[in-house]
Design a protein around this motif. Structure first.
Motif, PDB file in Angstrom:
ATOM      1  N   GLN A 225       0.827  -1.203   0.000  1.00  0.00           N
ATOM      2  CA  GLN A 225       0.000   0.000   0.000  1.00  0.00           C
ATOM      3  C   GLN A 225       0.864   1.257   0.000  1.00  0.00           C
ATOM      4  O   GLN A 225       0.541   2.261  -0.645  1.00  0.00           O
ATOM      5  CB  GLN A 225      -0.942  -0.004   1.202  1.00  0.00           C
ATOM      6  CG  GLN A 225      -1.969  -1.116   1.220  1.00  0.00           C
ATOM      7  CD  GLN A 225      -2.994  -0.977   0.114  1.00  0.00           C
ATOM      8  OE1 GLN A 225      -3.154   0.093  -0.457  1.00  0.00           O
ATOM      9  NE2 GLN A 225      -3.685  -2.054  -0.192  1.00  0.00           N
ATOM     10  N   LEU A 226       1.972   1.225   0.727  1.00  0.00           N
ATOM     11  CA  LEU A 226       2.861   2.388   0.767  1.00  0.00           C
ATOM     12  C   LEU A 226       3.562   2.605  -0.567  1.00  0.00           C
ATOM     13  O   LEU A 226       3.996   3.713  -0.872  1.00  0.00           O
ATOM     14  CB  LEU A 226       3.907   2.222   1.874  1.00  0.00           C
ATOM     15  CG  LEU A 226       3.395   2.249   3.316  1.00  0.00           C
ATOM     16  CD1 LEU A 226       4.574   2.260   4.275  1.00  0.00           C
ATOM     17  CD2 LEU A 226       2.491   3.447   3.573  1.00  0.00           C
ATOM     18  N   ALA A 227       3.702   1.554  -1.340  1.00  0.00           N
ATOM     19  CA  ALA A 227       4.401   1.655  -2.625  1.00  0.00           C
ATOM     20  C   ALA A 227       3.510   2.197  -3.736  1.00  0.00           C
ATOM     21  O   ALA A 227       3.989   2.471  -4.837  1.00  0.00           O
ATOM     22  CB  ALA A 227       4.947   0.284  -3.025  1.00  0.00           C
ATOM     23  N   ARG A 228       2.220   2.369  -3.472  1.00  0.00           N
ATOM     24  CA  ARG A 228       1.303   2.849  -4.495  1.00  0.00           C
ATOM     25  C   ARG A 228       1.623   4.298  -4.850  1.00  0.00           C
ATOM     26  O   ARG A 228       2.049   5.081  -4.008  1.00  0.00           O
ATOM     27  CB  ARG A 228      -0.140   2.719  -4.021  1.00  0.00           C
ATOM     28  CG  ARG A 228      -0.518   1.295  -3.669  1.00  0.00           C
ATOM     29  CD  ARG A 228      -1.863   1.209  -2.999  1.00  0.00           C
ATOM     30  NE  ARG A 228      -2.939   1.243  -3.987  1.00  0.00           N
ATOM     31  CZ  ARG A 228      -4.194   0.939  -3.695  1.00  0.00           C
ATOM     32  NH1 ARG A 228      -4.530   0.608  -2.467  1.00  0.00           N
ATOM     33  NH2 ARG A 228      -5.112   0.970  -4.622  1.00  0.00           N
ATOM     34  N   ARG A 229       1.426   4.666  -6.126  1.00  0.00           N
ATOM     35  CA  ARG A 229       1.718   6.012  -6.599  1.00  0.00           C
ATOM     36  C   ARG A 229       0.586   6.526  -7.482  1.00  0.00           C
ATOM     37  O   ARG A 229      -0.100   5.745  -8.149  1.00  0.00           O
ATOM     38  CB  ARG A 229       3.033   6.037  -7.391  1.00  0.00           C
ATOM     39  CG  ARG A 229       4.262   5.663  -6.581  1.00  0.00           C
ATOM     40  CD  ARG A 229       4.581   6.729  -5.547  1.00  0.00           C
ATOM     41  NE  ARG A 229       5.743   6.351  -4.761  1.00  0.00           N
ATOM     42  CZ  ARG A 229       5.695   5.682  -3.607  1.00  0.00           C
ATOM     43  NH1 ARG A 229       4.515   5.319  -3.096  1.00  0.00           N
ATOM     44  NH2 ARG A 229       6.799   5.401  -2.943  1.00  0.00           N
ATOM     45  N   VAL A 230       0.435   7.831  -7.496  1.00  0.00           N
ATOM     46  CA  VAL A 230      -0.520   8.461  -8.399  1.00  0.00           C
ATOM     47  C   VAL A 230       0.100   8.497  -9.792  1.00  0.00           C
ATOM     48  O   VAL A 230       1.219   8.986  -9.948  1.00  0.00           O
ATOM     49  CB  VAL A 230      -0.840   9.896  -7.943  1.00  0.00           C
ATOM     50  CG1 VAL A 230      -1.876  10.520  -8.868  1.00  0.00           C
ATOM     51  CG2 VAL A 230      -1.323   9.912  -6.505  1.00  0.00           C
ATOM     52  N   PRO A 231      -0.575   7.967 -10.817  1.00  0.00           N
ATOM     53  CA  PRO A 231      -0.015   8.035 -12.175  1.00  0.00           C
ATOM     54  C   PRO A 231       0.258   9.480 -12.571  1.00  0.00           C
ATOM     55  O   PRO A 231      -0.507  10.394 -12.230  1.00  0.00           O
ATOM     56  CB  PRO A 231      -1.119   7.413 -13.037  1.00  0.00           C
ATOM     57  CG  PRO A 231      -1.888   6.538 -12.088  1.00  0.00           C
ATOM     58  CD  PRO A 231      -1.850   7.245 -10.770  1.00  0.00           C
ATOM     59  N   SER A 232       1.354   9.704 -13.296  1.00  0.00           N
ATOM     60  CA  SER A 232       1.759  11.072 -13.643  1.00  0.00           C
ATOM     61  C   SER A 232       0.673  11.816 -14.413  1.00  0.00           C
ATOM     62  O   SER A 232       0.507  13.026 -14.261  1.00  0.00           O
ATOM     63  CB  SER A 232       3.053  11.045 -14.458  1.00  0.00           C
ATOM     64  OG  SER A 232       2.887  10.280 -15.642  1.00  0.00           O
TER      65      SER A 232
END
Length: 247
Positions: free
Chosen positions: A152-159
């Motif tokens: 969950q911490l590794a999730r990112r908002v797509p650019s």
């Protein structure tokens, strides 16, 4: 995972458009697009569910006890909710709200879908607090195996989804997302901020997703004066309390 209860009425009329008008776009859509821990994804199968519960060992009542009990300057909005994650009223309200929102970038609505699923049957608890100026704090605490919590911490908002527009009925809003991964709150954290302009109102939402011991907490702050500093301070308080109450 982060989630929130419906905003309480603002105490001043000038704040009502900001809180009521921008809330559906600023919160429901952003939760779908950003994919905060515990606020998106489908349910896992029975095997994954049993494994998750076996590895966390916490009941929803224990998680409820570990929620923040009070916040200086805020009042608690009713009693905390606890049970299976998918059964929490705040989570169900989000799902209903998301169905009312359309995006100018439809692909961003599915951004969380490619991320690890959240077990809808996992033990969870949620509490909300409000302040007279329309500011709202919500804490969601969800039992989760450490490996899943780290994902969950590794999730990112797509650019391509750092800016987008939304519409709810006849009302439109513009959103700009800021993301700060690699935080050190708890056993690791990430902070996400969303600035929303709707008509003449300008509101902000900040979220901190953090790891605890066999759990993930999402602390959100929404309102016209929300700041990263305040939400991260609240996240530290939430982590300290969970460490004290969860064995």
């Amino acid at each position: 995972m982060s989630s929130r209860s419906p905003s309480p009425p603002a105490s001043r009329a000038s704040l009502r458009p900001a809180v009521r008008g921008a809330a559906p776009a600023a919160v429901a859509v952003v939760m779908a697009v950003v994919g905060l821990a515990g606020c998106g994804g489908g349910s896992q199968g029975g095997g994954g569910r049993r494994a998750a519960l076996a590895l966390t060992g916490y009941t929803s009542d224990q998680l409820k006890q570990a929620l923040l009990g009070e916040i200086t300057g805020y009042q608690r909005a009713g009693e905390p909710d606890s049970g299976e994650y998918g059964s929490l009223k705040g989570i169900q309200n989000f799902a209903q709200l998301q169905r009312q929102v359309s995006l100018d970038k439809p692909r961003c609505a599915d951004a969380a879908g490619a991320q690890p699923a959240v077990d809808q049957a996992a033990p969870a608890a949620l509490a909300s607090f409000n302040r007279g100026d329309g500011q709202v704090v919500t804490e969601t605490l969800m039992g989760m195996p450490d490996e899943a919590a780290q994902r969950q911490l590794a999730r990112r908002v797509p650019s391509g989804c750092l800016t987008f527009r939304t519409r709810v009925g006849t009302q439109s809003a513009e959103h700009r997302v800021s993301e700060f991964p690699g935080g050190t709150i708890g056993r690791g954290s990430r902070t996400v901020g969303v600035s929303t302009i709707s008509g003449t109102s300008h509101t902000r939402a900040w979220y901190v997703v953090l790891r605890g011991r066999h759990c993930v907490a999402t602390v959100s702050l929404f309102g016209p004066n929300a700041t990263r500093e305040e939400v991260e301070q609240l996240a530290r308080q939430a982590y300290d309390r969970s460490e004290h109450y969860l064995p």
